[in-house]
Design an enzyme around this catalytic site. Sequence first.
Site, mmCIF file in Angstrom:
data_model
loop_
_atom_site.group_PDB
_atom_site.id
_atom_site.type_symbol
_atom_site.label_atom_id
_atom_site.label_comp_id
_atom_site.label_asym_id
_atom_site.label_seq_id
_atom_site.Cartn_x
_atom_site.Cartn_y
_atom_site.Cartn_z
ATOM 1 N N GLY A 24 0.818 -1.217 0.000
ATOM 2 C CA GLY A 24 0.000 0.000 0.000
ATOM 3 C C GLY A 24 0.849 1.263 0.000
ATOM 4 N N ARG A 28 -1.445 8.876 3.629
ATOM 5 C CA ARG A 28 -1.695 9.791 4.742
ATOM 6 C C ARG A 28 -0.472 10.040 5.624
ATOM 7 N NH1 ARG A 28 -6.884 7.313 7.351
ATOM 8 N NH2 ARG A 28 -6.533 5.593 5.884
#
Length: 472
Positions: A24, A28
């Site tokens: 991933g 963020r």
Amino acid sequence: MAPRSGSASDSVPPPLHVVILAAGQGTRMRSVLPKVLHAIAGRPMLEHVLQTAQALGAACCHVVVGHGAETLRAWLVGSHAAATDLEVVVQSKQLGTAHAVLQAMPQIPEDARVLVLYGDVPLIQADTLRDLLQLDVRGLGILSAQAHDPHGYGRIVRGAGGAVRSIVEEKDATEAQRRIQEINTGVVLAPARRLRDWLRRVDDNNAKREFYLTDIVRLAVRDRVAVRTVQAESLEEVQGVNDRAQLAALERAWQRREALAMMRQGVGIRDPERFDLRGSLLCGQDVHLDVGVVIEGEVELGDHVHIGPYTVLRNVRIGAGTHVESHCVLDTAVIGRACRIGPFARLRPEAHLADQVHVGNFVEIKKSSLGQGSKANHLAYLGDARIGSGVNIGAGVITCNYDGVNKHPTVIGDGAFIGTDTQLIAPVTIGAGAYIAAGSSIAMDAPAGQLTICRAREQHSLPGWKRPQKKA
Ligand code: UD1
Ligand code: CA
């Protein structure tokens, strides 16, 4: 070799292969560093997970990488983070967790058990996973947890008899399903042969158009394979990191756990909420650590050592009974027994202090040794110096060890007294018991047992002198 008798179940257990998902993006985190390389307790999250896998006796870890693949590969190759075999598997498009695990399957033998872990879930405990490994090797095991607020997690859906029927993702769940508080942690254990088949059958017919690993539960139920769950004791250990706030929260959780474990072993920690261990700490009896102490690398503290507030200890060994006051930075140093260090002292690599040495405020010591009972109590720089025992180093003493090109040694014999504000211009040797007058610039060797003085002899005063006045 003796012929093996009996059924497969009483033969050697199947090899454990651990798949660690780490493809991933970690958007963020807003970082150039891949998310799983962000540290908890001074070590990348991925290293924590690899070490847990190793503790379980994994035959091989398959790390699935995507975003930041090259950085991760370089780290995995260079780090020796795990002693187990390591495979790096590239998932170039992140099509979902099932798709990610599928990328690792070609490297996994048919008879293996596959445990899926997450690179961004660093606090998962080997003991919890051992409970999961206790389950029947032929079944599908799911690590679940009870969540007060299950928002964002997949929910474990059970039938009337309590058997697991499926896992539904938040986005695909009905109102009633969203109220379920038993959540999927993401950790899955399955026989490789079954898993391979299920993963191939998973589709992306869902709200996120992803290949969900969680769909294998439905397939297992359809194939009449037993699905069992083990519940994690705390949500903390199965929590993932998506942003820096969550990273900090898990860092604190890790530190708290470590501090409490050390306190149970008798280490005095003033405040477990203000304790930071980023390495290993070995303590004797009745060691006291005040607030804000930071431990890095390998640190060893003898009996009755006290460390004052806001002190950093990096790769140091400290002997019994030594007190280190507040705001010291001690780096790669060896310190004897019953010493007094600080406040505001700095020991740099290769500082060696014998027993009963005193080092006071604003004293910097680099690559130097001080013999038993020697003192440097204020404002000094000691570099490349060999200092005997019972030596007194006055305030403001500087070893001028660097000529701009090379470093030179200073040698000071036992019992010498170096007066305040003395410069020792290396290479230079001060004999035992020598007495150097304050304010001297010593560029030649000083003999043992004599007073040596080297400064302007005369002191002038100007009678009738007037202070300058401010212009009107
Ligand atoms: C997943 C689970 C959910 C569970 C939750 C726990 C699925 C479908 N859902 O949801 O049931 O409650 O974890 O935190 O599995 N990854 C890859 N490649 C991909 C996609 C993801 O490597 O193609 C990695 C991510 O980097 C991450 C992990 O897998 O480390 C989980 O993926 P994520 O998208 O965060 O899954 P969730 O939606 O949180
Ligand atoms: Ca997630």
